[in-house]
Design a protein around this motif. Sequence first.
Motif, PDB file in Angstrom:
ATOM      1  N   VAL A   1       0.000   5.319   7.557  1.00 59.00           N
ATOM      2  CA  VAL A   1      -0.525   5.298   6.198  1.00 59.00           C
ATOM      3  C   VAL A   1       0.170   6.349   5.345  1.00 59.00           C
ATOM      4  CG1 VAL A   1      -2.724   4.334   6.953  1.00 59.00           C
ATOM      5  CG2 VAL A   1      -2.481   6.817   6.752  1.00 59.00           C
ATOM      6  N   HIS A   2      -0.147   6.305   4.078  1.00 62.03           N
ATOM      7  CA  HIS A   2       0.549   7.045   3.037  1.00 62.03           C
ATOM      8  C   HIS A   2       0.439   8.553   3.210  1.00 62.03           C
ATOM      9  CE1 HIS A   2       2.439   7.373  -0.792  1.00 62.03           C
ATOM     10  NE2 HIS A   2       1.373   7.578  -1.532  1.00 62.03           N
ATOM     11  N   LEU A   3       1.575   9.231   3.028  1.00 65.94           N
ATOM     12  CA  LEU A   3       1.631  10.693   2.945  1.00 65.94           C
ATOM     13  C   LEU A   3       1.147  11.363   4.226  1.00 65.94           C
ATOM     14  CD1 LEU A   3       0.305  11.074  -0.727  1.00 65.94           C
ATOM     15  CD2 LEU A   3       2.683  10.954   0.052  1.00 65.94           C
ATOM     16  N   THR A   4       1.579  10.836   5.352  1.00 65.19           N
ATOM     17  CA  THR A   4       1.258  11.381   6.666  1.00 65.19           C
ATOM     18  C   THR A   4       2.555  11.749   7.389  1.00 65.19           C
ATOM     19  OG1 THR A   4       1.328   9.171   7.637  1.00 65.19           O
ATOM     20  CG2 THR A   4      -0.831   9.964   6.853  1.00 65.19           C
ATOM     21  N   PRO A   5       2.465  12.457   8.498  1.00 68.80           N
ATOM     22  CA  PRO A   5       3.690  12.713   9.275  1.00 68.80           C
ATOM     23  C   PRO A   5       4.394  11.430   9.703  1.00 68.80           C
ATOM     24  CG  PRO A   5       1.933  14.188   9.979  1.00 68.80           C
ATOM     25  CD  PRO A   5       1.303  13.210   9.024  1.00 68.80           C
ATOM     26  N   GLU A   6       3.639  10.388   9.971  1.00 70.08           N
ATOM     27  CA  GLU A   6       4.235   9.100  10.362  1.00 70.08           C
ATOM     28  C   GLU A   6       5.011   8.487   9.198  1.00 70.08           C
ATOM     29  OE1 GLU A   6       1.277  10.609  12.656  1.00 70.08           O
ATOM     30  OE2 GLU A   6       0.743   9.650  10.738  1.00 70.08           O
ATOM     31  N   HIS A   7       4.496   8.622   7.999  1.00 66.19           N
ATOM     32  CA  HIS A   7       5.192   8.175   6.792  1.00 66.19           C
ATOM     33  C   HIS A   7       6.527   8.932   6.672  1.00 66.19           C
ATOM     34  CE1 HIS A   7       5.030   8.075   2.045  1.00 66.19           C
ATOM     35  NE2 HIS A   7       6.197   7.704   2.515  1.00 66.19           N
ATOM     36  N   ALA A   8       6.481  10.244   6.837  1.00 61.55           N
ATOM     37  CA  ALA A   8       7.712  11.046   6.725  1.00 61.55           C
ATOM     38  C   ALA A   8       8.734  10.644   7.788  1.00 61.55           C
ATOM     39  CB  ALA A   8       7.372  12.533   6.847  1.00 61.55           C
ATOM     40  N   ALA A   9       8.264  10.387   9.015  1.00 59.95           N
ATOM     41  CA  ALA A   9       9.171  10.006  10.088  1.00 59.95           C
ATOM     42  C   ALA A   9       9.805   8.648   9.821  1.00 59.95           C
ATOM     43  CB  ALA A   9       8.415   9.993  11.417  1.00 59.95           C
TER      44      ALA A   9
ATOM     45  N   GLU B   1      -0.372  -1.028   1.120  1.00 57.88           N
ATOM     46  CA  GLU B   1      -1.635  -1.521   1.664  1.00 57.88           C
ATOM     47  C   GLU B   1      -2.867  -0.826   1.083  1.00 57.88           C
ATOM     48  OE1 GLU B   1      -1.623  -4.087   3.328  1.00 57.88           O
ATOM     49  OE2 GLU B   1       0.192  -4.251   4.515  1.00 57.88           O
ATOM     50  N   GLY B   2      -2.728   0.440   0.696  1.00 62.48           N
ATOM     51  CA  GLY B   2      -3.896   1.177   0.210  1.00 62.48           C
ATOM     52  C   GLY B   2      -4.859   1.574   1.312  1.00 62.48           C
ATOM     53  N   ALA B   3      -4.380   1.629   2.567  1.00 62.13           N
ATOM     54  CA  ALA B   3      -5.282   1.851   3.693  1.00 62.13           C
ATOM     55  C   ALA B   3      -5.888   3.253   3.704  1.00 62.13           C
ATOM     56  CB  ALA B   3      -4.539   1.612   5.011  1.00 62.13           C
ATOM     57  N   ARG B   4      -5.172   4.239   3.180  1.00 63.31           N
ATOM     58  CA  ARG B   4      -5.701   5.604   3.245  1.00 63.31           C
ATOM     59  C   ARG B   4      -6.614   5.933   2.072  1.00 63.31           C
ATOM     60  NH1 ARG B   4      -2.415  11.450   3.655  1.00 63.31           N
ATOM     61  NH2 ARG B   4      -4.343  12.705   3.840  1.00 63.31           N
ATOM     62  N   PHE B   5      -6.216   5.586   0.859  1.00 58.09           N
ATOM     63  CA  PHE B   5      -6.970   6.018  -0.317  1.00 58.09           C
ATOM     64  C   PHE B   5      -7.708   4.883  -1.028  1.00 58.09           C
ATOM     65  CE2 PHE B   5      -3.771   9.332   0.273  1.00 58.09           C
ATOM     66  CZ  PHE B   5      -4.581  10.459   0.261  1.00 58.09           C
ATOM     67  N   GLY B   6      -7.607   3.670  -0.491  1.00 57.90           N
ATOM     68  CA  GLY B   6      -8.370   2.563  -1.055  1.00 57.90           C
ATOM     69  C   GLY B   6      -7.774   1.956  -2.304  1.00 57.90           C
ATOM     70  N   LYS B   7      -6.593   2.397  -2.704  1.00 54.13           N
ATOM     71  CA  LYS B   7      -5.902   1.852  -3.865  1.00 54.13           C
ATOM     72  C   LYS B   7      -4.543   1.352  -3.425  1.00 54.13           C
ATOM     73  CE  LYS B   7      -4.386   0.903  -7.994  1.00 54.13           C
ATOM     74  NZ  LYS B   7      -3.270   0.076  -7.441  1.00 54.13           N
TER      75      LYS B   7
ATOM     76  N   TRP C   1      -6.232   8.277 -10.453  1.00 52.53           N
ATOM     77  CA  TRP C   1      -6.057   8.111  -9.011  1.00 52.53           C
ATOM     78  C   TRP C   1      -5.983   9.441  -8.281  1.00 52.53           C
ATOM     79  CZ3 TRP C   1      -1.506   4.137  -9.751  1.00 52.53           C
ATOM     80  CH2 TRP C   1      -2.036   2.938 -10.264  1.00 52.53           C
ATOM     81  N   TRP C   2      -5.668  10.520  -8.968  1.00 50.19           N
ATOM     82  CA  TRP C   2      -5.576  11.817  -8.291  1.00 50.19           C
ATOM     83  C   TRP C   2      -6.907  12.208  -7.646  1.00 50.19           C
ATOM     84  CZ3 TRP C   2      -0.995  12.675  -7.113  1.00 50.19           C
ATOM     85  CH2 TRP C   2       0.077  12.582  -7.999  1.00 50.19           C
ATOM     86  N   ARG C   3      -8.003  11.645  -8.122  1.00 49.16           N
ATOM     87  CA  ARG C   3      -9.317  11.993  -7.575  1.00 49.16           C
ATOM     88  C   ARG C   3      -9.697  11.154  -6.361  1.00 49.16           C
ATOM     89  NH1 ARG C   3     -10.142  11.995 -13.175  1.00 49.16           N
ATOM     90  NH2 ARG C   3     -11.252   9.995 -13.125  1.00 49.16           N
ATOM     91  N   LEU C   4      -8.877  10.169  -6.021  1.00 48.52           N
ATOM     92  CA  LEU C   4      -9.169   9.363  -4.832  1.00 48.52           C
ATOM     93  C   LEU C   4      -9.167  10.237  -3.585  1.00 48.52           C
ATOM     94  CD1 LEU C   4      -6.873   6.279  -5.573  1.00 48.52           C
ATOM     95  CD2 LEU C   4      -9.369   6.355  -5.761  1.00 48.52           C
ATOM     96  N   ARG C   5     -10.049   9.905  -2.638  1.00 44.69           N
ATOM     97  CA  ARG C   5     -10.151  10.671  -1.399  1.00 44.69           C
ATOM     98  C   ARG C   5     -10.014   9.740  -0.191  1.00 44.69           C
ATOM     99  NH1 ARG C   5     -12.355  15.896  -1.917  1.00 44.69           N
ATOM    100  NH2 ARG C   5     -13.026  16.364  -4.057  1.00 44.69           N
TER     101      ARG C   5
ATOM    102  N   GLY D   1     -11.914  13.194   3.240  1.00 47.02           N
ATOM    103  CA  GLY D   1     -12.225  13.920   2.020  1.00 47.02           C
ATOM    104  C   GLY D   1     -11.027  14.512   1.315  1.00 47.02           C
ATOM    105  N   THR D   2      -9.820  14.295   1.834  1.00 44.32           N
ATOM    106  CA  THR D   2      -8.609  14.825   1.202  1.00 44.32           C
ATOM    107  C   THR D   2      -8.292  14.020  -0.047  1.00 44.32           C
ATOM    108  OG1 THR D   2      -7.730  15.466   3.359  1.00 44.32           O
ATOM    109  CG2 THR D   2      -6.158  15.328   1.534  1.00 44.32           C
ATOM    110  N   THR D   3      -8.078  14.696  -1.164  1.00 49.08           N
ATOM    111  CA  THR D   3      -7.726  13.986  -2.391  1.00 49.08           C
ATOM    112  C   THR D   3      -6.263  13.548  -2.355  1.00 49.08           C
ATOM    113  OG1 THR D   3      -7.028  15.968  -3.573  1.00 49.08           O
ATOM    114  CG2 THR D   3      -9.374  15.367  -3.730  1.00 49.08           C
ATOM    115  N   LEU D   4      -5.969  12.560  -3.161  1.00 47.91           N
ATOM    116  CA  LEU D   4      -4.584  12.104  -3.274  1.00 47.91           C
ATOM    117  C   LEU D   4      -3.692  13.235  -3.774  1.00 47.91           C
ATOM    118  CD1 LEU D   4      -2.483   9.849  -3.144  1.00 47.91           C
ATOM    119  CD2 LEU D   4      -3.233   9.106  -5.421  1.00 47.91           C
TER     120      LEU D   4
END
Length: 410
Positions: free
Chosen positions: A27-35, A124-130, A146-150, A154-157
């Motif tokens: 999912v978005h903005l994770t170590p797996e995304h970076a890899a 997909e929007g799997a992490r933040f629902g958007k 969208w910056w307020r999405l969690r 509980g981590t915000t975008l």
Amino acid sequence: MTTAAEVLARCAELDQHSAHPTHLERVHLTPEHAAANALVAGWMTRAGLTTWQDAAGNQYGRREGRAPGLPALLLGSHLDTVPDAGSYDGMLGVVLAVAVAERLGDRVGDLPFALEVVGFGDEEGARFGKALLGSCAVAGTWDPAWWRLRDADGTTLRRAFADFGLDPDRVGEAARRPEELVGYLEAHIEQGPYLEEADASLGYVTAIAGARRFVISVLGQARHAGGTPYERRKDALVGAAECITAVERLVRPSGCIATVGRIEAHPGAVNVIAGRADFTLDLRAATDEDRDAMWKRLEVELQGICDARGLGLTVVETHRAPAMPCAPWLTDAIVEGIAAAADPDPMGLWSRAGHDAMAIGAVTDVAMLFVRCHDGISHHPDEDVREIDVARALDALERAVLAVAERVEG
């Protein structure tokens, strides 16, 4: 020359970058995304592309055309997945795009445009629902709300951007201008059964579904399950059940498609008549006009069911996305590519699923190539494609790029 076997091997290599050892989830903005970005950047470099990660976390590669700084023909798809995903949704399109750039090689220098490949970081929007966060940033349609999405933790975008090494205040730099792009081509598995039913390897997309989503509440009266006779009941759950079957009855013959994905009864006790029932409705069609006309029919029908049962009805619309027609001139190039590689009379399909192309259509013309997938299965580990179909898709997409060049030359 890159082969279909190599494309499939690269998809399998991407599978290794997952948050879970037993199933695929990236999912978005994770170590797996970076890899995944780093892996794809390596393939892009091998293909002769200059690489960079944009301000929204999308991975790019570019090779100049016959002159530096020309507008680009953009090829790509997404690198993120749903939880417990298959190996090809999104990824196949990115890997095919890189392979086309590699096969074209020095011929890109003869094209009347630059060639760019993009792997979007979030479709997909799997992490933040958007959904479509990556391609919306590129299209310049980013919404600061969208910056307020969690996420589930509980981590915000906004926080996730910073943790990934991105500056949230610079996300606007990911936006492309119309004059920078010639168009966008996306290859993608069909995620439906129609190509397989027709024994066709490839098809072209006519339009991407316009969707509306609702939360519908049927309002009744919670009372004792044993003590309340039928003639005194206002059972919200039974009313909702009738509404749901009416949705299928009306929509099924229409050419639209509708899904009730969630239902919840309140208070939810085994011995209490439901005083309220909430259900979701996802309604899609090839055109906004067809979708909206169907919603009007449904709204009248659902209200009539509730009135007849003495129930209340409330409707909240939670999402609306316009249909995205594919540009005829780019679609003609896709058709030419399919005709050269696989089928002289290819099938046209409207996409019931959403894709990055629907967001990119806000900034440039788009077209899509569909690849047959086994039994139409997607968003599931059983997602599968045939090597022969991948080979034909690779040939078709390469030919489509050259056909776009011919059309740009005039």
